[in-house]
Design an enzyme around this catalytic site. Structure first.
Site, PDB file in Angstrom:
ATOM      1  N   HIS A  66       0.836  -1.188   0.000  1.00 27.74           N
ATOM      2  CA  HIS A  66       0.000   0.000   0.000  1.00 27.74           C
ATOM      3  C   HIS A  66       0.881   1.252   0.000  1.00 27.74           C
ATOM      4  CE1 HIS A  66       0.458  -0.811   4.473  1.00 27.74           C
ATOM      5  NE2 HIS A  66       0.931   0.409   4.349  1.00 27.74           N
TER       6      HIS A  66
HETATM    7  P1  TYD Z   1      -1.764  -3.368   7.771  1.00 24.49           P
HETATM    8  O1  TYD Z   1      -1.498  -1.916   7.604  1.00 24.49           O
HETATM    9  O2  TYD Z   1      -2.542  -4.037   6.672  1.00 24.49           O
HETATM   10  O3  TYD Z   1      -0.384  -4.155   7.987  1.00 24.49           O
HETATM   11  P2  TYD Z   1       0.819  -4.385   6.942  1.00 24.49           P
HETATM   12  O4  TYD Z   1       1.006  -3.110   6.189  1.00 24.49           O
HETATM   13  O5  TYD Z   1       2.004  -4.742   7.783  1.00 24.49           O
HETATM   14  O6  TYD Z   1       0.460  -5.511   6.039  1.00 24.49           O
HETATM   15  O7  TYD Z   1      -2.498  -3.578   9.165  1.00 24.49           O
HETATM   16  C1  TYD Z   1      -2.873  -4.843   9.650  1.00 24.49           C
HETATM   17  C2  TYD Z   1      -4.051  -4.660  10.599  1.00 24.49           C
HETATM   18  O8  TYD Z   1      -3.682  -3.883  11.731  1.00 24.49           O
HETATM   19  C3  TYD Z   1      -5.223  -3.952   9.956  1.00 24.49           C
HETATM   20  O9  TYD Z   1      -6.402  -4.614  10.390  1.00 24.49           O
HETATM   21  C4  TYD Z   1      -5.208  -2.569  10.513  1.00 24.49           C
HETATM   22  C5  TYD Z   1      -4.534  -2.738  11.863  1.00 24.49           C
HETATM   23  N1  TYD Z   1      -3.709  -1.574  12.232  1.00 24.49           N
HETATM   24  C6  TYD Z   1      -4.106  -0.758  13.281  1.00 24.49           C
HETATM   25  O10 TYD Z   1      -5.152  -0.957  13.909  1.00 24.49           O
HETATM   26  N2  TYD Z   1      -3.308   0.288  13.630  1.00 24.49           N
HETATM   27  C7  TYD Z   1      -2.151   0.551  12.976  1.00 24.49           C
HETATM   28  O11 TYD Z   1      -1.436   1.522  13.336  1.00 24.49           O
HETATM   29  C8  TYD Z   1      -1.759  -0.291  11.874  1.00 24.49           C
HETATM   30  C9  TYD Z   1      -0.493  -0.029  11.106  1.00 24.49           C
HETATM   31  C10 TYD Z   1      -2.584  -1.336  11.544  1.00 24.49           C
END
Ligand code: TYD
Length: 136
Positions: A53
């Site tokens: 992303h």
């Molecule tokens: P995500 O951003 O998709 O993780 P990555 O980029 O490592 O693949 O986030 C995973 C999950 O965690 C998603 O359900 C959102 C949650 N999340 C939060 O609640 N707070 C945060 O600060 C972050 C980064 C994610």
């Protein structure tokens, strides 16, 4: 990709001797923003690829506190891989950079310092939409 204002690998100062090492991180001094949020990623499975992303308005600094991983950074024009394997390495990622995290070592702990609170609306999760935004 040459380093741009939105993507920059750098070294934190570290202080140490035979008794151990310490790395201080002060907001707006050692990194270029006020820290609003901290999160960390660990226990990643083999072949995990995370991220995929970009953010419209969010600055982050990534630090591998243990182990190592590879960060793919793509500004829509160029794509490069940055290896984070030293505890004193930081990777600054600014706005509108597509990122993927992969090749996590089993013991990897990836710390992320962020300039804003979590907001799902700040994510671009579709690569074609990202290219349209950055004009790549
Ligand atoms: P995500 O951003 O998709 O993780 P990555 O980029 O490592 O693949 O986030 C995973 C999950 O965690 C998603 O359900 C959102 C949650 N999340 C939060 O609640 N707070 C945060 O600060 C972050 C980064 C994610």
């Amino acid at each position: 990709m040459s380093e741009s204002k939105n993507i920059k690998k750098f070294k934190f100062k570290s202080f140490g001797d035979e008794s151990g090492w310490l790395v201080p991180i002060e907001a707006s001094k050692d990194i270029p923003f006020e820290i609003k949020r901290i999160y960390y990623i660990y226990d990643t499975t083999a072949n995990a690829v995370r991220g995929k992303h970009a953010h419209i308005d969010l600055e982050q600094v990534l630090v591998c506190l243990n182990g190592g991983c590879t960060i793919v950074v793509d500004d829509g024009k160029e794509c490069k891989e940055v290896i984070l394997s030293q505890r004193t390495d930081g990777l600054y990622i600014g706005n509108n950079v597509w990122r993927e995290m992969k090749d996590f070592s089993k013991d990897c702990v990836l710390l992320v310092l962020a300039s804003k609170y979590f907001e799902d609306s700040q994510y671009i999760r579709d690569y074609e939409e990202f290219l349209a935004v950055v004009g790549g």
